[in-house]
Write a protein that holds these residues in place. Sequence first.
Motif, PDB file in Angstrom:
ATOM      1  N   THR A  70       0.870  -1.309   0.130  1.00 29.60           N
ATOM      2  CA  THR A  70       0.125  -0.097   0.104  1.00 29.60           C
ATOM      3  C   THR A  70       0.757   1.311  -0.069  1.00 29.60           C
ATOM      4  O   THR A  70       0.455   2.290  -0.012  1.00 29.60           O
ATOM      5  N   ASN A  71       2.165   1.114  -0.043  1.00 32.91           N
ATOM      6  CA  ASN A  71       2.824   2.364  -0.148  1.00 32.91           C
ATOM      7  C   ASN A  71       3.317   2.787  -1.666  1.00 32.91           C
ATOM      8  O   ASN A  71       4.243   2.175  -2.246  1.00 32.91           O
ATOM      9  N   TRP A  72       2.595   3.712  -1.989  1.00 26.88           N
ATOM     10  CA  TRP A  72       2.707   4.252  -3.335  1.00 26.88           C
ATOM     11  C   TRP A  72       4.093   4.969  -3.676  1.00 26.88           C
ATOM     12  O   TRP A  72       4.489   4.947  -4.755  1.00 26.88           O
ATOM     13  N   SER A  73       4.631   5.317  -2.700  1.00 25.36           N
ATOM     14  CA  SER A  73       6.249   6.164  -3.277  1.00 25.36           C
ATOM     15  C   SER A  73       6.956   4.969  -3.321  1.00 25.36           C
ATOM     16  O   SER A  73       8.032   5.387  -4.017  1.00 25.36           O
ATOM     17  N   ARG A  74       6.704   3.751  -3.139  1.00 28.57           N
ATOM     18  CA  ARG A  74       7.775   2.631  -3.510  1.00 28.57           C
ATOM     19  C   ARG A  74       7.352   1.725  -4.817  1.00 28.57           C
ATOM     20  O   ARG A  74       7.951   0.739  -4.712  1.00 28.57           O
TER      21      ARG A  74
END
Length: 136
Positions: free
Chosen positions: A65-69
């Motif tokens: 759920t971490n869109w920055s990665r």
Amino acid sequence: MGIAEVVVTPSTGTLQVTKFTIGVDPGKVINPRQLDRCMKSGVVMGLSEALKEEVTFDKEKVTSTNWSRYKILTMEETPEIKVVQISRDDKGFGGGSEAANAVVPPAVAAAFFDATGVCPRKIPLNTAYLTPLLKG
């Protein structure tokens, strides 16, 4: 229809798509330049899915759920993309866009199999998956 041309480095498990050709038959083509752009963007999306993107989950929920990665294809990694359009003036109007991304992962997996004789069973086709697969 999609055709991927690939280079595989067995010692590192690196898979590079060097060219991708996609065919589209949406009925009557109204705006060929826009259809070309849409198909190319769909190919880039599909290549990102095939080579980099991975949804992870546990028994209850999606855990990625971490869109920055979130990994997607870069401009440097984007291969030459050729779009072959068939216009059928006797047919109605169809569409050609992001649906192109569904064609790409199977085409890349088929090209990998052609190059190595090894059949991948999941995506993404990244080095972490391909290196042990190639070592058998």
